[in-house]
Motif scaffolding. Structure first.
Motif, PDB file in Angstrom:
ATOM      1  N   GLY A 107      -2.263  17.800  -9.408  1.00 40.91           N
ATOM      2  CA  GLY A 107      -3.053  16.984  -8.510  1.00 40.91           C
ATOM      3  C   GLY A 107      -2.420  15.659  -8.151  1.00 40.91           C
ATOM      4  N   GLY A 108      -1.220  15.380  -8.636  1.00 43.00           N
ATOM      5  CA  GLY A 108      -0.561  14.118  -8.342  1.00 43.00           C
ATOM      6  C   GLY A 108       0.431  14.252  -7.210  1.00 43.00           C
ATOM      7  N   PRO A 109       1.126  13.172  -6.905  1.00 43.03           N
ATOM      8  CA  PRO A 109       2.131  13.206  -5.856  1.00 43.03           C
ATOM      9  C   PRO A 109       3.346  14.021  -6.288  1.00 43.03           C
ATOM     10  CG  PRO A 109       2.166  11.093  -6.974  1.00 43.03           C
ATOM     11  CD  PRO A 109       1.007  11.866  -7.539  1.00 43.03           C
ATOM     12  N   PRO A 110       4.168  14.435  -5.328  1.00 43.32           N
ATOM     13  CA  PRO A 110       5.347  15.234  -5.669  1.00 43.32           C
ATOM     14  C   PRO A 110       6.356  14.427  -6.477  1.00 43.32           C
ATOM     15  CG  PRO A 110       5.418  14.570  -3.377  1.00 43.32           C
ATOM     16  CD  PRO A 110       4.082  14.157  -3.902  1.00 43.32           C
ATOM     17  N   LEU A 111       7.112  15.122  -7.302  1.00 41.01           N
ATOM     18  CA  LEU A 111       8.172  14.487  -8.086  1.00 41.01           C
ATOM     19  C   LEU A 111       9.458  14.501  -7.279  1.00 41.01           C
ATOM     20  CD1 LEU A 111       9.288  13.260 -10.709  1.00 41.01           C
ATOM     21  CD2 LEU A 111       9.673  15.595 -11.516  1.00 41.01           C
ATOM     22  N   ILE A 112      10.083  13.346  -7.195  1.00 38.20           N
ATOM     23  CA  ILE A 112      11.350  13.192  -6.499  1.00 38.20           C
ATOM     24  C   ILE A 112      12.404  12.831  -7.546  1.00 38.20           C
ATOM     25  CG2 ILE A 112      12.570  12.000  -4.641  1.00 38.20           C
ATOM     26  CD1 ILE A 112       9.911  13.523  -3.817  1.00 38.20           C
ATOM     27  N   VAL A 113      13.559  13.470  -7.485  1.00 37.40           N
ATOM     28  CA  VAL A 113      14.670  13.159  -8.383  1.00 37.40           C
ATOM     29  C   VAL A 113      15.778  12.507  -7.566  1.00 37.40           C
ATOM     30  CG1 VAL A 113      16.548  14.178  -9.732  1.00 37.40           C
ATOM     31  CG2 VAL A 113      14.197  14.878 -10.152  1.00 37.40           C
TER      32      VAL A 113
ATOM     33  N   VAL B  92       6.268   9.797  -7.286  1.00 33.99           N
ATOM     34  CA  VAL B  92       6.681   9.749  -8.680  1.00 33.99           C
ATOM     35  C   VAL B  92       8.164  10.073  -8.652  1.00 33.99           C
ATOM     36  CG1 VAL B  92       6.437  10.799 -10.962  1.00 33.99           C
ATOM     37  CG2 VAL B  92       4.422  10.500  -9.498  1.00 33.99           C
ATOM     38  N   VAL B  93       8.985   9.182  -9.214  1.00 36.92           N
ATOM     39  CA  VAL B  93      10.430   9.314  -9.083  1.00 36.92           C
ATOM     40  C   VAL B  93      11.102   9.195 -10.441  1.00 36.92           C
ATOM     41  CG1 VAL B  93      12.495   8.415  -7.922  1.00 36.92           C
ATOM     42  CG2 VAL B  93      10.244   8.141  -6.845  1.00 36.92           C
ATOM     43  N   GLU B  94      12.087  10.056 -10.674  1.00 34.23           N
ATOM     44  CA  GLU B  94      12.958   9.959 -11.833  1.00 34.23           C
ATOM     45  C   GLU B  94      14.363   9.736 -11.317  1.00 34.23           C
ATOM     46  OE1 GLU B  94      12.711  13.244 -14.554  1.00 34.23           O
ATOM     47  OE2 GLU B  94      10.533  13.143 -14.656  1.00 34.23           O
TER      48      GLU B  94
ATOM     49  N   CYS C 293      16.892   3.166  -4.444  1.00 33.09           N
ATOM     50  CA  CYS C 293      16.249   4.408  -4.002  1.00 33.09           C
ATOM     51  C   CYS C 293      14.982   4.694  -4.802  1.00 33.09           C
ATOM     52  CB  CYS C 293      17.215   5.587  -4.124  1.00 33.09           C
ATOM     53  SG  CYS C 293      18.597   5.548  -2.972  1.00 33.09           S
ATOM     54  N   VAL C 294      15.083   4.593  -6.112  1.00 31.54           N
ATOM     55  CA  VAL C 294      13.925   4.859  -6.973  1.00 31.54           C
ATOM     56  C   VAL C 294      12.785   3.898  -6.637  1.00 31.54           C
ATOM     57  CG1 VAL C 294      13.072   4.738  -9.360  1.00 31.54           C
ATOM     58  CG2 VAL C 294      15.209   5.941  -8.859  1.00 31.54           C
ATOM     59  N   ASP C 295      13.087   2.618  -6.553  1.00 32.95           N
ATOM     60  CA  ASP C 295      12.047   1.625  -6.257  1.00 32.95           C
ATOM     61  C   ASP C 295      11.433   1.841  -4.876  1.00 32.95           C
ATOM     62  OD1 ASP C 295      12.509   0.491  -8.737  1.00 32.95           O
ATOM     63  OD2 ASP C 295      13.685  -1.199  -7.950  1.00 32.95           O
ATOM     64  N   GLY C 296      12.273   2.112  -3.878  1.00 33.01           N
ATOM     65  CA  GLY C 296      11.768   2.323  -2.521  1.00 33.01           C
ATOM     66  C   GLY C 296      10.879   3.545  -2.420  1.00 33.01           C
ATOM     67  N   LEU C 297      11.262   4.627  -3.096  1.00 32.93           N
ATOM     68  CA  LEU C 297      10.442   5.833  -3.071  1.00 32.93           C
ATOM     69  C   LEU C 297       9.141   5.644  -3.858  1.00 32.93           C
ATOM     70  CD1 LEU C 297      13.294   8.452  -3.333  1.00 32.93           C
ATOM     71  CD2 LEU C 297      11.763   8.107  -1.374  1.00 32.93           C
ATOM     72  N   ARG C 298       9.208   4.910  -4.942  1.00 33.41           N
ATOM     73  CA  ARG C 298       7.971   4.614  -5.681  1.00 33.41           C
ATOM     74  C   ARG C 298       7.028   3.785  -4.820  1.00 33.41           C
ATOM     75  NH1 ARG C 298      10.710   3.549 -11.543  1.00 33.41           N
ATOM     76  NH2 ARG C 298      10.708   5.733 -12.185  1.00 33.41           N
TER      77      ARG C 298
ATOM     78  N   MET D  76       0.846  -1.177   0.000  1.00 32.88           N
ATOM     79  CA  MET D  76       0.000   0.000   0.000  1.00 32.88           C
ATOM     80  C   MET D  76       0.891   1.240   0.000  1.00 32.88           C
ATOM     81  SD  MET D  76      -2.822   0.981   2.793  1.00 32.88           S
ATOM     82  CE  MET D  76      -3.822   2.401   2.598  1.00 32.88           C
ATOM     83  N   ALA D  77       0.635   2.163  -0.876  1.00 31.32           N
ATOM     84  CA  ALA D  77       1.430   3.387  -0.977  1.00 31.32           C
ATOM     85  C   ALA D  77       1.119   4.303   0.195  1.00 31.32           C
ATOM     86  CB  ALA D  77       1.138   4.103  -2.292  1.00 31.32           C
ATOM     87  N   ALA D  78       2.154   4.946   0.692  1.00 31.91           N
ATOM     88  CA  ALA D  78       1.991   5.871   1.809  1.00 31.91           C
ATOM     89  C   ALA D  78       1.319   7.148   1.324  1.00 31.91           C
ATOM     90  CB  ALA D  78       3.353   6.200   2.404  1.00 31.91           C
ATOM     91  N   ASP D  79       0.511   7.746   2.201  1.00 29.26           N
ATOM     92  CA  ASP D  79      -0.071   9.044   1.905  1.00 29.26           C
ATOM     93  C   ASP D  79       0.996  10.087   2.164  1.00 29.26           C
ATOM     94  OD1 ASP D  79      -1.506  11.361   1.623  1.00 29.26           O
ATOM     95  OD2 ASP D  79      -2.749  11.049   3.396  1.00 29.26           O
ATOM     96  N   THR D  80       1.450  10.746   1.124  1.00 31.98           N
ATOM     97  CA  THR D  80       2.526  11.715   1.262  1.00 31.98           C
ATOM     98  C   THR D  80       2.033  13.020   1.856  1.00 31.98           C
ATOM     99  OG1 THR D  80       2.192  12.541  -0.973  1.00 31.98           O
ATOM    100  CG2 THR D  80       3.784  10.747  -0.678  1.00 31.98           C
ATOM    101  N   GLY D  81       0.723  13.236   1.874  1.00 30.10           N
ATOM    102  CA  GLY D  81       0.183  14.456   2.424  1.00 30.10           C
ATOM    103  C   GLY D  81       0.453  15.667   1.552  1.00 30.10           C
ATOM    104  N   VAL D  82       0.862  15.450   0.327  1.00 28.07           N
ATOM    105  CA  VAL D  82       1.205  16.548  -0.565  1.00 28.07           C
ATOM    106  C   VAL D  82       0.449  16.373  -1.869  1.00 28.07           C
ATOM    107  CG1 VAL D  82       3.077  17.721  -1.766  1.00 28.07           C
ATOM    108  CG2 VAL D  82       3.509  16.639   0.433  1.00 28.07           C
TER     109      VAL D  82
END
Length: 133
Positions: free
Chosen positions: A12-18, A40-42, A30-35, A1-7
């Motif tokens: 309207g989507g989740p924050p982008l993490i690089v 949303v991760v690049e 890191c990418v997989d864990g954050l996803r 289950m994905a965590a609610d990021t509260g952002v």
């Protein structure tokens, strides 16, 4: 289950993490864990690639390795902060003693020592994403 990021970021989507790390294995973890944490991760192997993503204006948090060829993590952080002053930055390093002073002067928010627990990374990113403008 994905965590609610509260952002609720851009569109309207989740924050982008690089994530930028020249070590493919670390970058993928890191990418997989954050996803898995709901982001949303690049991922990028080089600092200049990550800076182009930051310049697009959609990044909430930058996760950057300390030791990389060409641009080290402190320089990537300085340049990223110039592009996006409100950007949250997590630096990951195997040598926190060496990285501490340059990280502080570059404006790094959180310094994580490798190997780190994925929960610690997700928690740091969550806190910074909530504070992002």
């Amino acid at each position: 289950m994905a965590a609610d990021t509260g952002v609720d970021k851009i569109g309207g989507g989740p924050p982008l993490i690089v994530v930028v790390d020249d070590d493919e294995g670390v970058r993928e973890v890191c990418v997989d864990g954050l996803r898995d944490g709901g982001y949303v991760v690049e991922g990028f192997a080089r600092g200049d690639e990550a800076l182009r993503a930051v310049a697009r204006g959609r990044v909430a948090v930058l996760v950057v390795d300390w030791r990389m060829p060409e641009l080290d993590g402190a320089e990537v952080t300085r340049r990223a902060r110039a592009l996006a002053p409100g950007l949250g930055v997590v630096m990951i390093t195997g040598n926190p003693r060496e990285a501490a002073a340059p990280a502080r002067s570059a404006g790094v928010d959180v310094l994580l020592k490798k190997p780190f627990d994925m929960e610690a990374l997700v928690s740091a990113v969550a806190a910074l994403a909530k504070a992002a403008p």
